[in-house]
Design a protein around this motif. Sequence first.
Motif, PDB file in Angstrom:
ATOM      1  N   UNK A  78       0.818  -1.212   0.000  1.00 42.76           N
ATOM      2  CA  UNK A  78       0.000   0.000   0.000  1.00 42.76           C
ATOM      3  C   UNK A  78       0.853   1.264   0.000  1.00 42.76           C
ATOM      4  N   UNK A  79       2.002   1.216   0.678  1.00 42.59           N
ATOM      5  CA  UNK A  79       2.824   2.415   0.846  1.00 42.59           C
ATOM      6  C   UNK A  79       4.144   2.336   0.078  1.00 42.59           C
ATOM      7  N   UNK A  80       4.206   1.451  -0.895  1.00 44.22           N
ATOM      8  CA  UNK A  80       5.452   1.235  -1.634  1.00 44.22           C
ATOM      9  C   UNK A  80       5.896   2.464  -2.415  1.00 44.22           C
ATOM     10  N   UNK A  81       4.962   3.344  -2.764  1.00 41.02           N
ATOM     11  CA  UNK A  81       5.313   4.506  -3.585  1.00 41.02           C
ATOM     12  C   UNK A  81       6.001   5.610  -2.796  1.00 41.02           C
ATOM     13  N   UNK A  82       6.051   5.496  -1.465  1.00 38.19           N
ATOM     14  CA  UNK A  82       6.660   6.541  -0.635  1.00 38.19           C
ATOM     15  C   UNK A  82       7.755   5.927   0.221  1.00 38.19           C
ATOM     16  N   UNK A  83       8.994   6.175  -0.153  1.00 36.78           N
ATOM     17  CA  UNK A  83      10.112   5.560   0.561  1.00 36.78           C
ATOM     18  C   UNK A  83      10.306   6.142   1.957  1.00 36.78           C
TER      19      UNK A  83
END
Length: 304
Positions: A78-83
Amino acid sequence: MRKTVMNATTAWPAIVEYVRQDPEARFPRLLALDMDGTLLDGAKRIPDSFWSLAQDLHRAGCQVVPSSGRQLATLSEMFASDETISDFVAENGAVVASQGQVIATQSWNKPTVMATLGAITAATTGLDRVGVVVCSAAEALIRQVDPSLFEAIQAYYRSLRYDDELVSAVGRAEFDVVKMAVYIPDADQYQRFLRSLEEHAANTEQLATVDIVRSGRQWVDIMDSRVSKATGLSALGKHHEVSLQDCMAVGDYLNDLQMLKGVGTSVVVANAHPEVFEVADFAIGANTDHGVIALMEALVEYAP
Protein backbone atom coordinates in the motif's frame (compact mmCIF):
# COMPACT_ATOMS: atom_id res chain seq x y z
CA MET A 1 -8.72 17.89 27.21
CA ARG A 2 -12.04 18.54 25.53
CA LYS A 3 -13.02 16.34 22.60
CA THR A 4 -13.92 18.32 19.48
CA VAL A 5 -15.02 17.15 16.04
CA MET A 6 -13.88 18.89 12.88
CA ASN A 7 -14.54 18.34 9.20
CA ALA A 8 -12.08 17.90 6.38
CA THR A 9 -11.79 21.59 5.53
CA THR A 10 -11.72 23.16 8.99
CA ALA A 11 -8.58 23.27 11.12
CA TRP A 12 -9.30 21.58 14.40
CA PRO A 13 -9.01 24.31 17.05
CA ALA A 14 -8.38 22.00 19.99
CA ILE A 15 -5.38 20.17 18.63
CA VAL A 16 -4.06 23.15 16.71
CA GLU A 17 -4.00 25.12 19.94
CA TYR A 18 -2.55 22.18 21.85
CA VAL A 19 0.39 21.81 19.45
CA ARG A 20 0.82 25.55 18.85
CA GLN A 21 1.26 26.31 22.56
CA ASP A 22 4.36 24.11 22.82
CA PRO A 23 5.37 22.59 19.47
CA GLU A 24 8.77 21.46 20.71
CA ALA A 25 7.18 19.27 23.39
CA ARG A 26 3.92 18.28 21.72
CA PHE A 27 4.84 17.67 18.10
CA PRO A 28 4.92 13.86 17.73
CA ARG A 29 8.00 12.00 16.56
CA LEU A 30 5.89 9.02 15.53
CA LEU A 31 2.34 9.36 14.18
CA ALA A 32 0.65 5.95 14.30
CA LEU A 33 -2.33 5.74 11.94
CA ASP A 34 -4.87 2.96 11.89
CA MET A 35 -6.01 2.14 8.36
CA ASP A 36 -9.61 0.89 8.00
CA GLY A 37 -12.12 3.38 9.32
CA THR A 38 -9.38 5.91 10.12
CA LEU A 39 -6.99 6.92 7.33
CA LEU A 40 -8.72 5.05 4.50
CA ASP A 41 -11.79 6.73 3.05
CA GLY A 42 -15.19 5.17 2.45
CA ALA A 43 -13.85 3.36 -0.62
CA LYS A 44 -10.89 2.04 1.43
CA ARG A 45 -8.44 4.26 -0.44
CA ILE A 46 -5.62 6.43 0.86
CA PRO A 47 -6.60 10.09 0.24
CA ASP A 48 -4.53 11.70 -2.51
CA SER A 49 -3.32 14.53 -0.29
CA PHE A 50 -1.86 12.09 2.24
CA TRP A 51 1.39 11.56 0.37
CA SER A 52 2.69 15.12 0.32
CA LEU A 53 1.63 15.67 3.94
CA ALA A 54 3.46 12.52 5.05
CA GLN A 55 6.60 13.79 3.34
CA ASP A 56 6.21 17.21 4.97
CA LEU A 57 5.89 15.56 8.37
CA HIS A 58 8.92 13.39 7.69
CA ARG A 59 11.00 16.48 6.90
CA ALA A 60 9.76 18.05 10.14
CA GLY A 61 10.90 15.03 12.16
CA CYS A 62 7.65 13.07 12.46
CA GLN A 63 7.51 9.56 11.01
CA VAL A 64 4.10 8.30 9.87
CA VAL A 65 3.58 4.70 11.00
CA PRO A 66 0.75 2.66 9.42
CA SER A 67 -0.61 0.60 12.32
CA SER A 68 -3.15 -2.01 11.36
CA GLY A 69 -4.55 -5.48 11.67
CA ARG A 70 -3.55 -5.90 8.04
CA GLN A 71 -0.62 -8.06 7.02
CA LEU A 72 2.88 -6.61 6.67
CA ALA A 73 2.96 -7.59 2.99
CA THR A 74 -0.28 -5.66 2.46
CA LEU A 75 0.91 -2.51 4.22
CA SER A 76 4.25 -2.62 2.41
CA GLU A 77 2.42 -2.79 -0.92
CA MET A 78 0.00 0.00 0.00
CA PHE A 79 2.82 2.41 0.85
CA ALA A 80 5.45 1.24 -1.63
CA SER A 81 5.31 4.51 -3.59
CA ASP A 82 6.66 6.54 -0.64
CA GLU A 83 10.11 5.56 0.56
CA THR A 84 9.80 7.84 3.61
CA ILE A 85 7.18 5.46 5.03
CA SER A 86 9.25 2.47 6.08
CA ASP A 87 7.95 1.65 9.57
CA PHE A 88 4.92 -0.59 10.07
CA VAL A 89 2.98 -2.04 12.97
CA ALA A 90 1.19 -4.94 11.28
CA GLU A 91 -1.12 -7.76 12.42
CA ASN A 92 -2.35 -5.59 15.32
CA GLY A 93 1.17 -5.41 16.72
CA ALA A 94 2.22 -9.03 16.21
CA VAL A 95 4.65 -8.00 13.45
CA VAL A 96 6.74 -4.81 13.53
CA ALA A 97 9.01 -3.79 10.68
CA SER A 98 11.44 -0.98 9.91
CA GLN A 99 13.37 -0.35 6.70
CA GLY A 100 12.21 -3.64 5.21
CA GLN A 101 13.25 -5.75 8.19
CA VAL A 102 11.04 -7.40 10.81
CA ILE A 103 12.32 -6.07 14.14
CA ALA A 104 9.75 -7.63 16.49
CA THR A 105 7.31 -10.51 16.37
CA GLN A 106 5.73 -12.90 18.84
CA SER A 107 5.14 -16.55 17.90
CA TRP A 108 2.63 -18.86 19.59
CA ASN A 109 3.47 -22.21 21.10
CA LYS A 110 2.03 -25.16 19.18
CA PRO A 111 -0.41 -26.39 21.88
CA THR A 112 -2.04 -22.95 21.91
CA VAL A 113 -2.14 -22.91 18.10
CA MET A 114 -3.91 -26.25 17.92
CA ALA A 115 -6.33 -25.50 20.77
CA THR A 116 -7.26 -22.13 19.26
CA LEU A 117 -7.78 -23.56 15.80
CA GLY A 118 -9.98 -26.27 17.31
CA ALA A 119 -12.07 -23.67 19.15
CA ILE A 120 -12.45 -21.59 15.99
CA THR A 121 -13.50 -24.67 14.01
CA ALA A 122 -16.14 -25.51 16.60
CA ALA A 123 -17.40 -21.92 16.76
CA THR A 124 -17.75 -21.67 12.96
CA THR A 125 -19.76 -24.88 12.64
CA GLY A 126 -23.00 -24.10 10.82
CA LEU A 127 -21.83 -20.75 9.43
CA ASP A 128 -22.06 -20.63 5.65
CA ARG A 129 -19.71 -17.74 4.76
CA VAL A 130 -16.61 -17.59 6.90
CA GLY A 131 -12.88 -17.38 6.28
CA VAL A 132 -10.38 -18.57 8.89
CA VAL A 133 -6.94 -17.06 8.33
CA VAL A 134 -3.81 -18.30 10.12
CA CYS A 135 -0.97 -15.80 9.97
CA SER A 136 2.79 -15.99 10.15
CA ALA A 137 4.96 -12.90 9.78
CA ALA A 138 5.48 -13.60 6.07
CA GLU A 139 2.27 -15.21 4.82
CA ALA A 140 -1.24 -16.31 5.70
CA LEU A 141 -3.03 -19.61 5.10
CA ILE A 142 -6.72 -20.22 4.51
CA ARG A 143 -8.89 -23.21 3.72
CA GLN A 144 -10.69 -23.25 0.37
CA VAL A 145 -13.48 -20.66 0.23
CA ASP A 146 -15.54 -19.28 -2.63
CA PRO A 147 -13.69 -16.79 -4.88
CA SER A 148 -15.61 -13.72 -3.72
CA LEU A 149 -14.77 -14.43 -0.08
CA PHE A 150 -11.13 -15.08 -0.94
CA GLU A 151 -10.96 -11.77 -2.82
CA ALA A 152 -12.42 -9.87 0.14
CA ILE A 153 -9.91 -11.43 2.53
CA GLN A 154 -6.97 -10.93 0.18
CA ALA A 155 -7.51 -7.17 0.33
CA TYR A 156 -6.14 -7.43 3.89
CA TYR A 157 -3.73 -10.33 3.34
CA ARG A 158 -1.87 -9.92 0.06
CA SER A 159 0.39 -12.90 0.80
CA LEU A 160 -2.43 -15.43 1.15
CA ARG A 161 -2.64 -19.00 -0.09
CA TYR A 162 -4.99 -21.93 0.13
CA ASP A 163 -4.10 -24.93 2.26
CA ASP A 164 -6.92 -27.39 2.88
CA GLU A 165 -4.63 -29.29 5.27
CA LEU A 166 -4.60 -26.25 7.53
CA VAL A 167 -4.21 -28.15 10.80
CA SER A 168 -1.18 -30.03 9.50
CA ALA A 169 0.32 -26.92 7.93
CA VAL A 170 0.17 -24.74 11.04
CA GLY A 171 1.36 -27.61 13.20
CA ARG A 172 4.68 -27.78 11.39
CA ALA A 173 7.63 -26.41 13.33
CA GLU A 174 8.66 -24.03 10.55
CA PHE A 175 5.29 -22.22 10.45
CA ASP A 176 5.37 -19.69 13.29
CA VAL A 177 1.83 -18.49 14.00
CA VAL A 178 1.60 -14.85 15.13
CA LYS A 179 -2.17 -14.31 14.83
CA MET A 180 -5.41 -15.90 13.69
CA ALA A 181 -8.22 -13.94 12.08
CA VAL A 182 -11.80 -14.81 11.20
CA TYR A 183 -13.74 -12.94 8.52
CA ILE A 184 -17.55 -13.14 8.71
CA PRO A 185 -19.44 -10.65 6.51
CA ASP A 186 -22.90 -11.48 7.91
CA ALA A 187 -23.62 -9.47 11.08
CA ASP A 188 -25.80 -12.12 12.75
CA GLN A 189 -23.32 -14.90 12.06
CA TYR A 190 -20.53 -12.65 13.32
CA GLN A 191 -22.26 -12.26 16.69
CA ARG A 192 -23.03 -15.99 16.90
CA PHE A 193 -19.40 -16.83 16.23
CA LEU A 194 -18.11 -14.29 18.74
CA ARG A 195 -20.35 -15.61 21.53
CA SER A 196 -19.42 -19.20 20.78
CA LEU A 197 -15.68 -18.53 20.59
CA GLU A 198 -15.72 -16.57 23.86
CA GLU A 199 -17.53 -19.48 25.52
CA HIS A 200 -14.96 -21.96 24.22
CA ALA A 201 -12.12 -19.70 25.37
CA ALA A 202 -13.57 -19.42 28.87
CA ASN A 203 -13.62 -23.22 29.16
CA THR A 204 -10.30 -24.08 27.52
CA GLU A 205 -7.17 -23.75 29.64
CA GLN A 206 -4.85 -23.50 26.65
CA LEU A 207 -6.72 -20.41 25.42
CA ALA A 208 -5.93 -18.48 28.59
CA THR A 209 -2.97 -16.85 26.84
CA VAL A 210 -4.92 -15.45 23.88
CA ASP A 211 -7.22 -12.45 23.52
CA ILE A 212 -10.28 -12.29 21.29
CA VAL A 213 -10.22 -8.86 19.66
CA ARG A 214 -12.96 -7.29 17.55
CA SER A 215 -10.94 -5.60 14.82
CA GLY A 216 -13.90 -4.45 12.75
CA ARG A 217 -17.53 -5.18 12.04
CA GLN A 218 -16.56 -8.25 10.00
CA TRP A 219 -13.26 -9.29 11.57
CA VAL A 220 -12.33 -11.06 14.80
CA ASP A 221 -8.62 -11.39 15.56
CA ILE A 222 -7.26 -13.92 18.01
CA MET A 223 -4.06 -12.53 19.49
CA ASP A 224 -1.35 -13.53 21.91
CA SER A 225 -2.45 -11.71 25.07
CA ARG A 226 1.00 -10.12 25.37
CA VAL A 227 0.59 -8.42 21.99
CA SER A 228 -1.31 -5.33 20.84
CA LYS A 229 -0.73 -2.29 18.69
CA ALA A 230 0.61 -0.66 21.86
CA THR A 231 3.37 -3.27 22.28
CA GLY A 232 4.15 -3.05 18.57
CA LEU A 233 4.47 0.72 18.65
CA SER A 234 6.55 0.47 21.82
CA ALA A 235 8.95 -1.92 20.08
CA LEU A 236 9.23 0.46 17.15
CA GLY A 237 9.78 3.37 19.52
CA LYS A 238 12.63 1.54 21.25
CA HIS A 239 14.15 0.81 17.85
CA HIS A 240 14.16 4.56 17.10
CA GLU A 241 14.82 5.63 20.70
CA VAL A 242 11.43 7.33 20.88
CA SER A 243 9.23 7.21 23.98
CA LEU A 244 5.53 6.42 23.63
CA GLN A 245 4.95 9.80 25.27
CA ASP A 246 6.40 11.35 22.11
CA CYS A 247 3.95 9.44 19.91
CA MET A 248 0.50 10.36 18.63
CA ALA A 249 -1.95 7.65 17.57
CA VAL A 250 -5.21 7.83 15.63
CA GLY A 251 -7.75 5.01 15.60
CA ASP A 252 -11.40 4.04 15.44
CA TYR A 253 -12.01 0.51 16.71
CA LEU A 254 -11.51 -1.82 19.64
CA ASN A 255 -8.17 -3.15 18.39
CA ASP A 256 -6.86 0.42 18.78
CA LEU A 257 -7.73 0.75 22.47
CA GLN A 258 -4.39 -0.24 23.99
CA MET A 259 -2.43 1.87 21.53
CA LEU A 260 -4.56 4.93 22.25
CA LYS A 261 -4.17 4.42 25.99
CA GLY A 262 -0.40 4.06 25.73
CA VAL A 263 0.69 7.06 23.67
CA GLY A 264 1.30 10.64 24.72
CA THR A 265 -1.52 12.01 22.54
CA SER A 266 -4.49 9.88 21.48
CA VAL A 267 -6.94 10.82 18.75
CA VAL A 268 -10.09 9.17 17.41
CA VAL A 269 -12.10 9.82 14.29
CA ALA A 270 -15.74 10.88 14.65
CA ASN A 271 -16.94 7.47 13.43
CA ALA A 272 -15.08 5.63 16.20
CA HIS A 273 -16.62 2.90 18.31
CA PRO A 274 -18.08 4.47 21.51
CA GLU A 275 -15.66 2.59 23.79
CA VAL A 276 -12.72 3.89 21.78
CA PHE A 277 -14.04 7.44 21.70
CA GLU A 278 -14.07 7.54 25.49
CA VAL A 279 -10.33 6.88 25.93
CA ALA A 280 -9.05 9.53 23.51
CA ASP A 281 -7.64 12.97 24.24
CA PHE A 282 -9.09 14.42 21.04
CA ALA A 283 -11.59 13.58 18.31
CA ILE A 284 -11.35 14.60 14.66
CA GLY A 285 -13.52 14.29 11.57
CA ALA A 286 -14.69 10.94 10.26
CA ASN A 287 -12.59 8.92 7.84
CA THR A 288 -15.13 9.72 5.12
CA ASP A 289 -14.50 13.43 5.78
CA HIS A 290 -10.71 12.94 5.66
CA GLY A 291 -10.32 13.85 9.32
CA VAL A 292 -6.78 12.43 9.44
CA ILE A 293 -5.78 14.67 6.53
CA ALA A 294 -6.97 17.76 8.41
CA LEU A 295 -5.00 16.61 11.46
CA MET A 296 -1.86 16.14 9.37
CA GLU A 297 -2.33 19.60 7.86
CA ALA A 298 -2.52 21.10 11.35
CA LEU A 299 0.63 19.27 12.43
CA VAL A 300 2.51 20.44 9.35
CA GLU A 301 1.42 24.03 9.97
CA TYR A 302 2.70 24.06 13.54
CA ALA A 303 5.75 21.83 13.15
CA PRO A 304 8.65 23.18 15.24
